[in-house]
Design an enzyme around this catalytic site. Structure first.
Site, PDB file in Angstrom:
ATOM      1  N   TRP A 130      29.825  36.858  39.512  1.00  0.00           N
ATOM      2  CA  TRP A 130      31.319  36.512  39.536  1.00  0.00           C
ATOM      3  C   TRP A 130      31.327  35.111  40.564  1.00  0.00           C
ATOM      4  O   TRP A 130      30.851  35.346  41.567  1.00  0.00           O
ATOM      5  CB  TRP A 130      32.084  37.542  39.910  1.00  0.00           C
ATOM      6  CG  TRP A 130      33.624  37.331  40.153  1.00  0.00           C
ATOM      7  CD1 TRP A 130      34.422  36.580  39.265  1.00  0.00           C
ATOM      8  CD2 TRP A 130      34.428  37.731  41.184  1.00  0.00           C
ATOM      9  NE1 TRP A 130      35.713  36.683  39.741  1.00  0.00           N
ATOM     10  CE2 TRP A 130      35.837  37.346  40.912  1.00  0.00           C
ATOM     11  CE3 TRP A 130      34.373  38.474  42.323  1.00  0.00           C
ATOM     12  CZ2 TRP A 130      36.770  37.332  41.919  1.00  0.00           C
ATOM     13  CZ3 TRP A 130      35.365  38.644  43.379  1.00  0.00           C
ATOM     14  CH2 TRP A 130      36.553  38.252  42.950  1.00  0.00           C
ATOM     15  N   ASP A 211      29.459  46.407  43.844  1.00  0.00           N
ATOM     16  CA  ASP A 211      30.972  46.001  43.654  1.00  0.00           C
ATOM     17  C   ASP A 211      31.436  46.794  42.380  1.00  0.00           C
ATOM     18  O   ASP A 211      30.912  46.658  40.911  1.00  0.00           O
ATOM     19  CB  ASP A 211      31.082  44.454  43.311  1.00  0.00           C
ATOM     20  CG  ASP A 211      32.449  43.945  42.989  1.00  0.00           C
ATOM     21  OD1 ASP A 211      33.329  44.728  43.301  1.00  0.00           O
ATOM     22  OD2 ASP A 211      32.516  42.884  42.827  1.00  0.00           O
ATOM     23  N   LYS A 246      42.478  46.299  38.303  1.00  0.00           N
ATOM     24  CA  LYS A 246      42.398  46.645  37.000  1.00  0.00           C
ATOM     25  C   LYS A 246      42.909  47.903  36.368  1.00  0.00           C
ATOM     26  O   LYS A 246      43.665  47.974  35.745  1.00  0.00           O
ATOM     27  CB  LYS A 246      41.019  46.029  36.497  1.00  0.00           C
ATOM     28  CG  LYS A 246      40.168  45.152  37.311  1.00  0.00           C
ATOM     29  CD  LYS A 246      40.768  43.607  36.919  1.00  0.00           C
ATOM     30  CE  LYS A 246      39.961  42.589  38.121  1.00  0.00           C
ATOM     31  NZ  LYS A 246      40.376  41.392  37.435  1.00  0.00           N
TER      32      LYS A 246
END
Ligand code: LMR
Length: 398
Positions: A130, A211, A246
């Site tokens: 990312w 993560d 999310k």
């Protein structure tokens, strides 16, 4: 002092929000930033979140400070969600968790904490990773290096190459791993690969920093935490950043957590004092509102059940869209095998297009994605999937 500054280019992901918003083409399809969208293109507030929020408004009696670690109900609830309530490391009281402003806050606090623990540490990140991992970790003073991960062509993981690169990483260094739903490529480690990696970490002594930004978006809440739970069971130390953006849809509330696993309760306590001290020197303490909502949901059986079913529905929709996109591309006669999209997990996959093809999709068809051809699958809907498949096929054929 500011006169010498030149303006920076827009952020590669967030810049797409503004670009897509400015586009007046009614057929535009925004597959840029990673937010879940429903069939109507809306990023909904989950019903369980709305209900919990009402309760929080009613029950909150003070706005006094909550301290650097955040509310204990959140900390214990999210810890159990990540590790599993019955996990041996929770029974042994070896994990400490703090509420952070989003997953980004967790990564940054974690990075500064690691810099204190190992002054000259290098953090190894997957190629690709990312984009925001680089400043979040690098600006804390950690050195960055890449290990091989995604293989364009086979659209899978170069696991042997990854293991060979990590075989040279040792004590004092850190390996950043995506717990599930790899961002940007969607290709996840298998359970067997997690086990092999755990063995390597144990042998070499590097610290895994996981993560976990998408728990519940891939295969299921427990399945997506397999890597975290297995590593926690077999390693002396671990760091986990999680996000509630999310899976609770709390993007703008900025809710995440940082958990540290210590070798024993005393070491975990000591680590927590440092993490709290890093927080104090940054933003002093996290905002409480989003964490209070999550704490309320996780502590209440009925709300939790509602939340889990809403989350399952979101996950199922993404997985169905993956299958449908492959079918539609095939149906359009796309001259490429896209079946890998249906095997990957989470919000993202690479389409495997060049930057010029991504530009053409945006300029000619008003279809927005990150320059790497990363698409947010959740931005697809029944109403735009045919147009999307036709446009991709046209660009591939041109
Ligand atoms: C993404 O990757 O699109 C999301 O995680 C949003 C962000 O902050 O980049």
């Amino acid at each position: 002092m500011f006169s010498s500054l030149n303006a920076l280019a827009p952020d590669p992901i967030l810049g797409l929000i503004a670009l897509a918003n400015q586009d007046s083409n009614p057929r535009k399809v925004d597959l840029g930033v990673g937010v879940y969208k429903d069939e109507s293109g809306l990023t909904p507030i989950m019903a369980a979140v709305k209900a919990a929020e009402q309760r929080c408004f009613q029950s909150e009696i003070s706005k006094a400070y909550i301290g650097p670690a955040g509310p204990v109900e959140f900390n214990s609830g999210i810890r159990e969600l990540i590790f599993g309530a019955q996990h041996a490391v929770l029974q042994a009281d070896r994990v400490r968790t703090v509420l952070t402003p989003g997953g980004c806050g967790a990564l940054r606090v974690g990075a500064e904490f690691l810099k204190r623990c190992s002054e000259n540490a290098t953090v190894w990140v997957s190629d690709p990773t990312w984009a925001n991992h680089l400043p979040l970790l690098g600006n804390a003073g950690l050195k960055l290096a890449e290990y091989p991960y995604y293989e364009a062509g086979s659209e899978g993981i170069k696991f042997d190459e990854m293991m060979s690169a990590l075989a040279n990483v040792g004590r004092g260094d850190i390996v950043l791993l995506h717990g599930c739903c790899h961002n940007p490529c969607g290709a996840d480690l298998s359970e067997e690969q997690w086990r092999a990696l755990t063995e390597l970490a144990d042998k070499n002594g590097f610290l895994p920093f996981i993560d976990l930004a998408y728990q519940g978006f891939g295969r299921g809440l427990d399945e997506d935490a397999y890597g975290v739970r297995y590593m926690a069971q077999h390693l002396p130390e671990l760091l986990v950043a999680s996000s509630c953006s999310k899976n609770f849809g709390l993007y703008r509330e900025r809710v995440g957590s940082l958990s540290v696993l210590g070798n024993n309760p005393t070491q975990a306590d000591a680590a927590l004092t440092h993490i709290n001290n890093v927080v104090r020197g940054n933003y002093s303490m996290p905002p409480s509102h989003g964490g209070a909502i999550v704490g309320e949901i996780l502590a209440d059986a009925a709300l939790r059940q509602d939340w889990e079913s809403e989350l399952s529905a979101m996950r199922d929709r993404i997985n169905q869209l993956r299958v449908l996109l492959v079918d539609k591309l095939h149906g359009q006669g796309a001259d490429r095998d896209f079946s890998f999209i249906a095997k990957q997990h989470g919000m993202f996959s690479f389409l495997g297009l060049s930057v010029a093809q991504v530009d053409q999709l945006r300029e000619q068809f008003s279809i927005y994605m990150v320059g790497s051809s990363r698409v947010n699958i959740a931005g697809i809907a029944q109403s735009n999937i045919d147009y999307l498949a036709q446009s991709i096929t046209a660009v591939l054929a041109s």
